[in-house]
Motif scaffolding. Structure first.
Motif, PDB file in Angstrom:
ATOM      1  N   LEU A 176       7.122   1.964  -1.951  1.00  0.00           N
ATOM      2  CA  LEU A 176       5.896   1.195  -1.813  1.00  0.00           C
ATOM      3  C   LEU A 176       6.009  -0.168  -2.468  1.00  0.00           C
ATOM      4  CD1 LEU A 176       3.122   3.862  -2.386  1.00  0.00           C
ATOM      5  CD2 LEU A 176       3.688   2.706  -0.278  1.00  0.00           C
ATOM      6  N   GLU A 203       7.422  -2.557  -0.103  1.00  0.00           N
ATOM      7  CA  GLU A 203       6.441  -2.947   0.901  1.00  0.00           C
ATOM      8  C   GLU A 203       5.431  -3.937   0.326  1.00  0.00           C
ATOM      9  OE1 GLU A 203       6.584  -2.247   4.146  1.00  0.00           O
ATOM     10  OE2 GLU A 203       8.484  -1.318   3.594  1.00  0.00           O
ATOM     11  N   PHE A 215      -5.679   0.808  -0.325  1.00  0.00           N
ATOM     12  CA  PHE A 215      -5.046   1.648   0.680  1.00  0.00           C
ATOM     13  C   PHE A 215      -6.136   2.445   1.374  1.00  0.00           C
ATOM     14  CE2 PHE A 215      -4.086   3.310  -3.650  1.00  0.00           C
ATOM     15  CZ  PHE A 215      -4.996   4.352  -3.723  1.00  0.00           C
ATOM     16  N   PHE A 228       0.045   3.393   3.378  1.00  0.00           N
ATOM     17  CA  PHE A 228       0.381   1.974   3.351  1.00  0.00           C
ATOM     18  C   PHE A 228      -0.713   1.249   2.583  1.00  0.00           C
ATOM     19  CE2 PHE A 228      -1.759   3.001   7.325  1.00  0.00           C
ATOM     20  CZ  PHE A 228      -2.851   2.148   7.298  1.00  0.00           C
ATOM     21  N   THR A 244      -3.525  -1.769   2.464  1.00  0.00           N
ATOM     22  CA  THR A 244      -4.358  -2.551   3.381  1.00  0.00           C
ATOM     23  C   THR A 244      -4.692  -3.920   2.824  1.00  0.00           C
ATOM     24  OG1 THR A 244      -6.376  -1.587   2.458  1.00  0.00           O
ATOM     25  CG2 THR A 244      -5.415  -0.499   4.401  1.00  0.00           C
TER      26      THR A 244
END
Length: 182
Positions: free
Chosen positions: A1, A4, A37, A144, A146
């Protein structure tokens, strides 16, 4: 994460190289990073025991908070009475505080945030943020992110800087001061 977190549309975000400035008297009052998220309902259902175990060495204090949206036209005293005496539920969050209470890690079903009231360098702040993201990923496995946002709140006070009597227009660029510079 974490990887990302640093990506934008499949590419690593590139920041320009600039000369680093570290102030002797840091004007940053608060630095806060919010990472959102999709809702994870298990965060609201029980106590975040596994998460606390992951962050407890840095954040030993724990508080559970519930925030309510009270209409702005309600007087402050009445708003406090309403919050205290009515069984109204609001947004629940779990707050973890460092021993000196200058770092605050908040966890809710919709995200995690880190706030520092004694920011010194990005490397220190981002290391704490990375640790919080690792704990979140390990325990709750968000699909993921947001939304990510880092906010810096500056505060320039003349007295602590030994600048009492100095005009603001001599301390801050006119384009920042606007009408206050006149």
């Amino acid at each position: 994460l974490r990887r990302e977190f640093r990506r934008e549309k499949g590419k690593e975000m590139a920041f320009p190289e600039i000369e680093r400035v570290v102030y002797g008297r840091n004007p940053l009052e608060v630095v806060k990073c919010d990472i959102r998220f999709p809702p994870i309902l298990t965060i609201d259902v029980g106590s975040p025991v596994a998460f606390q175990e992951r962050v407890r060495q840095v954040f030993p204090f724990y508080e559970e908070k519930t925030s309510l949206k009270i209409p702005g036209e309600l007087p402050a005293g009445m708003a406090q009475i309403v919050q205290k005496n009515l069984p109204i539920t609001g947004k629940k969050s779990h707050v973890f505080l460092s021993a000196d209470r200058k770092l605050k890690l908040s966890l809710s079903k919709e995200g995690v945030s880190l706030e520092s009231s004694q920011y010194d360098r990005w490397e220190h702040f981002s290391a704490q943020l990375a640790s919080a993201l690792d704990a979140t990923a390990e325990v709750y496995k968000p699909a993921f992110f947001t939304h990510t946002c880092v906010r810096f709140k500056n505060s320039i006070r003349r007295e602590p800087l030994g600048l009492i009597g100095e005009a603001w227009s001599d301390l801050i660029n006119p384009w920042v001061l606007g009408l206050l510079g006149r």
